[in-house]
Design an enzyme around this catalytic site. Sequence first.
Site, PDB file in Angstrom:
ATOM      1  N   CYS A   2      -2.000   9.021   2.541  1.00  0.00           N
ATOM      2  CA  CYS A   2      -1.810   8.699   1.115  1.00  0.00           C
ATOM      3  C   CYS A   2      -3.104   8.892   0.341  1.00  0.00           C
ATOM      4  O   CYS A   2      -3.102   8.947  -0.885  1.00  0.00           O
ATOM      5  CB  CYS A   2      -1.257   7.288   0.944  1.00  0.00           C
ATOM      6  SG  CYS A   2      -2.139   6.096   1.934  1.00  0.00           S
ATOM      7  N   GLU A  16       0.889  -1.165   0.000  1.00  0.00           N
ATOM      8  CA  GLU A  16       0.000   0.000   0.000  1.00  0.00           C
ATOM      9  C   GLU A  16       0.925   1.211   0.000  1.00  0.00           C
ATOM     10  O   GLU A  16       1.528   1.536   1.018  1.00  0.00           O
ATOM     11  CB  GLU A  16      -0.905  -0.067   1.232  1.00  0.00           C
ATOM     12  CG  GLU A  16      -2.166   0.728   1.070  1.00  0.00           C
ATOM     13  CD  GLU A  16      -2.008   2.147   1.533  1.00  0.00           C
ATOM     14  OE1 GLU A  16      -1.645   3.004   0.687  1.00  0.00           O
ATOM     15  OE2 GLU A  16      -2.223   2.400   2.719  1.00  0.00           O
TER      16      GLU A  16
END
Length: 479
Positions: free
Chosen positions: A287, A253
């Site tokens: 993010c 990720e």
Amino acid sequence: MHRALELLKSINQKNFVAGKWTETPEQLEVFNPANDEVIGSVPNLSSAQVSAAIDAAAQGFSEWSKTKVETRSQVLRKWYELVLKHEDALAELITLEQGKVLADAKREVAYASGFLDWYSNVVYSVSGSMQVAGGARLSVEYEPVGVIAAITPWNFPLAMITRKLAPAFAAGCSAILKPSELTPFSALALTKLAIEAGLPANAINIVTGDADRIGQILCDDFRVRKFSFTGSTKVGKLLYQKCAGTLKRVSLELGGNAPFIITADAELEKTATDLVSAKTRSTGQACTSPNRIFAHKSIAAEFAKIIAAKFTALKVGDGFDPKSDIGPLINKAAIEKIERLIKDAQSKGAKIITQFKIEKNMISPTVITNCNDSMEIFRTEIFGPIVAIYEWSEVDEVIKRANDTEYGLQSYIYSNDLSVAQKISQNLDFGMVAINTPIPSNTKAAFGGRKASGFGIEGSAEGIYEYLNHKYLHQSTIS
Ligand code: ADP
């Protein structure tokens, strides 16, 4: 803050390796980003100690993988209840080591605990398939992958851990976790509660120290069968390569570069309010944070004024001060990166329409307009409370520009025109699309990106399959 300090006392200078709280003569200091003061330290483990953690995890796997589904569910549920019982202390600890404001840290604790709750239920839903055909019984069953290693970042010191460990433990795996050296205490506090909840001591191991060396040991050990990483694309690529030698299953990720597309008919006041929530979450250090604000040219100037007014009203300060809306960034390097991005944008025509003030690790929420796609800020994850506005005129054009990035994690659309929103959403090359909503992450939904944002699913019922191997059984029927 006293609850965090109480909790810190029991975990300071230690980590949990091979079923024991372990100390080492050499320690790594941990700092409070609000004032750069040392708040404690964690061990700098030797390579032998990291290997001992893997030995213990292998032992832990043989115990935990044999437990009943009911036991795993109950331990996760107890862990969930303990996290809720200590939510204030955990939130304070997050604010102390990460800097985000206390209200935001409390939201993180709620989000983090949600994975424990969710996977205590999902564990019951894992089921194989069975078919009787042509004189044969064809079935698929699921088994835990084995020892898993996880490396997590500092922006969500608690939630990024439960998002990995809850499905791993639900599946029957054991784990070695390397939290970020900047925020290790949340991980250690969580571990203390896991043991109290009944997880076998060897099933969870926390390793701290030199990231590169620890990463190498974890990647090289064949007994670690799954690697789950959240962090930068640069480090993710490196670890992916290092895992090739032992052919581990890998989930990555990584970074994002979220477009936030506002159409001409969007409700500007609500859009701006939502943008503030998205950009202030973890002080913009997520993010999923909107990175490129594409405002339709007919409303761009008006939208810039509204968001600038909202940003200017925000107070930056110590996360423990109830008057603070946002806290500091994680460290000086994060501030310097943003300064560099803004300087580059200004040199290419961008205009700052709010104040732009820096004091130690604090940065004022800043709005810049007149941005264009040649600027470094267009391609780089900002990781801070900066709104960079780009104008667009045609739907096809904004889709093309939004997709003009190597990343593919989160994206946002604000629109009242269903067909336009639908067209944009169908054409965005991103793993996640949020429509008229600022914080889409949810334990029950599949979180994950594509392209340079990585691969693998976290959260949702599917998330547990990242930690399960399938086994196909073919048996002839007995006549
Ligand atoms: P960020 O830039 O957001 O700090 P990083 O990818 O550098 O993201 O860090 C995320 C996690 O990866 C942290 O736990 C960090 O310690 C770890 N890390 C950094 N470099 C390496 C490496 N070479 N090998 C293994 N882990 C690493």
